[in-house]
Motif scaffolding. Structure first.
Motif, PDB file in Angstrom:
ATOM      1  N   PHE A 181      30.287 -29.340  38.298  1.00 25.23           N
ATOM      2  CA  PHE A 181      30.055 -28.287  39.277  1.00 25.23           C
ATOM      3  C   PHE A 181      28.766 -28.587  40.032  1.00 25.23           C
ATOM      4  O   PHE A 181      27.916 -29.359  39.583  1.00 25.23           O
ATOM      5  N   THR A 182      28.640 -28.003  41.197  1.00 19.47           N
ATOM      6  CA  THR A 182      27.398 -28.014  41.962  1.00 19.47           C
ATOM      7  C   THR A 182      27.016 -26.570  42.228  1.00 19.47           C
ATOM      8  O   THR A 182      27.876 -25.700  42.415  1.00 19.47           O
TER       9      THR A 182
ATOM     10  N   MET B 209      37.352 -23.015  27.559  1.00 16.33           N
ATOM     11  CA  MET B 209      37.532 -22.376  28.853  1.00 16.33           C
ATOM     12  C   MET B 209      36.498 -21.285  29.080  1.00 16.33           C
ATOM     13  O   MET B 209      36.002 -21.113  30.198  1.00 16.33           O
ATOM     14  N   GLN B 210      36.183 -20.555  28.024  1.00 15.45           N
ATOM     15  CA  GLN B 210      35.140 -19.534  28.149  1.00 15.45           C
ATOM     16  C   GLN B 210      33.795 -20.183  28.470  1.00 15.45           C
ATOM     17  O   GLN B 210      33.018 -19.674  29.288  1.00 15.45           O
ATOM     18  N   ASP B 211      33.527 -21.324  27.842  1.00 13.64           N
ATOM     19  CA  ASP B 211      32.271 -22.028  28.082  1.00 13.64           C
ATOM     20  C   ASP B 211      32.201 -22.538  29.523  1.00 13.64           C
ATOM     21  O   ASP B 211      31.156 -22.437  30.188  1.00 13.64           O
ATOM     22  N   TYR B 212      33.315 -23.069  30.016  1.00  9.96           N
ATOM     23  CA  TYR B 212      33.353 -23.552  31.398  1.00  9.96           C
ATOM     24  C   TYR B 212      33.140 -22.399  32.379  1.00  9.96           C
ATOM     25  O   TYR B 212      32.403 -22.527  33.370  1.00  9.96           O
TER      26      TYR B 212
ATOM     27  N   LEU C 214      29.451 -21.571  32.480  1.00  6.84           N
ATOM     28  CA  LEU C 214      28.648 -22.555  33.199  1.00  6.84           C
ATOM     29  C   LEU C 214      28.855 -22.467  34.703  1.00  6.84           C
ATOM     30  O   LEU C 214      27.933 -22.750  35.480  1.00  6.84           O
ATOM     31  N   THR C 215      30.032 -22.082  35.146  1.00  9.51           N
ATOM     32  CA  THR C 215      30.345 -22.061  36.577  1.00  9.51           C
ATOM     33  C   THR C 215      30.368 -20.642  37.138  1.00  9.51           C
ATOM     34  O   THR C 215      31.049 -20.376  38.129  1.00  9.51           O
TER      35      THR C 215
ATOM     36  N   ASN D 103      28.751 -23.772  44.317  1.00  9.76           N
ATOM     37  CA  ASN D 103      29.379 -24.390  45.487  1.00  9.76           C
ATOM     38  C   ASN D 103      30.801 -24.825  45.175  1.00  9.76           C
ATOM     39  O   ASN D 103      31.738 -24.554  45.928  1.00  9.76           O
ATOM     40  N   SER D 104      30.939 -25.547  44.053  1.00 10.24           N
ATOM     41  CA  SER D 104      32.252 -26.053  43.673  1.00 10.24           C
ATOM     42  C   SER D 104      32.267 -26.274  42.172  1.00 10.24           C
ATOM     43  O   SER D 104      31.247 -26.566  41.556  1.00 10.24           O
TER      44      SER D 104
END
Length: 506
Positions: free
Chosen positions: A398-399, A450-453, A456-457, A431-432
């Protein structure tokens, strides 16, 4: 008993401080504290990695002894880091300007913490050893004790300034219910530095640091029924099947070094430029059968650059700070076989990589009056994050960028009283974000990944404030009370943090 231990460590600095108090008696409380907690100095965390540069950390000596309590409650969080913590701490620190050519400093601290609802992680210092943790689906609250102490000296010899410092931290983490975790860590840093004044007030410096870190973790069970399966994780929910299960014990050994250089100017309008390179290797070994086997290692490379410029326009102080950090972690796994009578190594292969690049720009405006100081610090940060593994492939990236504003105001009430107020607000935008997480694993592990992702995003809105009151009574050190509050709104839910500190400063 713990408080007495910290006091004994601190006695040498109490004695040294008595020499500097006489020279500072003419200063008002406001002048002392405004210098002691300088906003400008706090904007330069990398510059003071060089112990030789600590000679100019402050114009005056100061010491601080405090007791603090913190409470953090998270509704949105990474499971491997827990849903919050309660923390009781005792800390002492001192910076002593013994004369124009020498400074010494020291610190000691004790923290008693409770990490709540930690899951999929049975180790301490998660960010330091991840992804090679011991994990399970049960988890629980972790009790943690942390001891730390350190100190250093900086000495000027004609055009040269030499510095030496050392810091040590030890931790003990445990759980009184199955799975019964016990983790101990030791972390030692030794730093050397030298600066040379090559022209007027311009100096160039070099510094080096070595670090030795060890973590021992063991898991035991009282109940013989319904034991959770223990995983030796290798990233993105995958694990080393050969060493999974049982009541594992693991040792993490890390040795690293850091080198850097800087050029700077000491004046009313100073500038600073610092760059450094850090490298370390963290080796994990497990003991399934009275013999330790190396099962993974994590190579770490960190680049850091920091530049700053400050100047005055009458009573106005302006500054700009730019920082760049690149964290590159590469992991390798070891494979074994027991097809023969003994366990034998088969291979070592690189299978994991994490890259985290962050660029930060801070501006500072400060207005200095005789009885008050006020200022603002706008902050902008841009981040690029990538994490992936092979065999099998899984990854995410991710950014993001964040913008924030910090404000501060310090007011002298009377000659012996002072009030300090600070507030901040920041917002993170994604951003993405892309994930290619392999889901060919257990469903409960997929849910965790998935929860962690999503955490983070996720963007967030964070705000907070702190209020501090200082008072100095006749023939006594200055007492203070500090209260802080912070809230982060993530995924339409609030994470809250509160803190209160009682202390003395002199």
């Amino acid at each position: 008993m713990k408080f007495r231990y910290l006091t004994l460590l601190y006695l040498p600095f109490l004695g040294l401080s008595s020499f500097s108090l006489k020279a500072q008696d003419s200063l008002r409380l406001f002048q002392k504290l405004e210098h002691q907690y300088s906003t400008e100095r706090q904007l330069l965390p990398q510059f003071y990695h060089n112990p030789a540069s600590m000679l100019g950390y402050g114009k005056f000596s100061f010491s601080d002894l405090n007791i603090g309590y913190e409470n953090e409650e998270k509704k949105i969080y990474r499971q491997q880091e827990g849903s919050g913590e309660k923390n009781l701490s005792i800390k002492v620190n001192s910076f002593q300007k013994t004369n124009e050519n020498r400074s010494i400093w020291g610190n000691a601290g004790y923290q008693n913490m409770k990490l709540k609802s930690v899951k999929w992680n049975e180790n301490l210092d998660y960010d330091r050893i991840a992804p090679y943790t011991i994990a399970d689906s049960a988890g629980g609250d972790t009790k943690l004790e942390r001891y730390s102490f350190g100190g250093g000296i900086s000495q000027k010899l004609n055009r040269w300034t030499l510095g030496l410092s050392a810091d040590y931290t030890a931790q003990l983490g445990s759980r009184d219910r199955d799975p019964r975790q016990k983790s101990t860590t030791s972390d030692l840093y030794i730093n050397l530095g030298a600066n040379y004044r090559f022209y007027k007030d311009y100096e160039v410096g070099v510094f080096g640091q070595i670090n030795k870190y060890t973590q021992n973790t063991s898991i035991s069970f009282v109940s013989e029924l319904g034991q959770a399966l223990m995983y030796q994780m290798t990233g993105f929910g995958f694990s080393n099947y050969f060493f999974n299960g049982g009541s594992p014990a693991a040792i993490y050994e890390e040795f690293g070094y850091k080198t850097g250089a800087q050029v700077f100017r000491n004046s009313k309008n100073p500038f600073y430029l610092t760059g450094s390179l850090s490298q370390a290797q963290n080796l994990k070994s497990v003991n399934p059968s009275n013999r330790y086997f190396d099962i993974s290692d994590l190579d770490k490379t960190i680049y850091e650059v920091e530049g700053a410029k400050f100047f005055n326009i009458n009573q106005h102080r302006l500054g700009a700070v730019a920082q760049y950090q690149a964290h590159i972690f590469t992991g390798a796994e070891y494979g074994y076989t027991n097809n023969t009578q003994i366990i034998e190594p088969l291979y070592k292969r690189k299978s994991y990589k994490k890259e985290d690049y962050q660029t930060t720009v801070k501006l500072m405006y400060q207005y200095q009056a005789d009885r008050f100081v006020a200022g603002v610090v706008p902050v902008f940060q841009y981040q690029e994050f990538t994490e992936k593994r092979k065999y099998p492939f899984s990854g995410q990236k991710f950014t993001a960028y964040s913008m924030g504003l910090e404000t501060f105001y310090k007011q002298e009430i009377t000659k012996n009283q002072m009030l300090s107020l600070s507030a901040h607000v920041s917002q993170k935008h994604i951003n993405s974000g892309v994930n290619a997480i392999n889901t060919d694993i257990k469903s409960n592990i997929v849910d965790w990944l998935m929860q962690d992702y999503q955490y983070l995003t996720s963007g967030y809105l964070q705000m907070g404030a702190s209020l501090r009151y200082d008072i100095q009574l006749q023939n006594l050190p200055a007492f203070y009370v500090l209260g802080s509050w912070k809230q982060a709104r993530i995924q339409e839910k609030n994470n809250n943090f509160t803190q209160i500190i009682l202390g003395i400063t002199f």
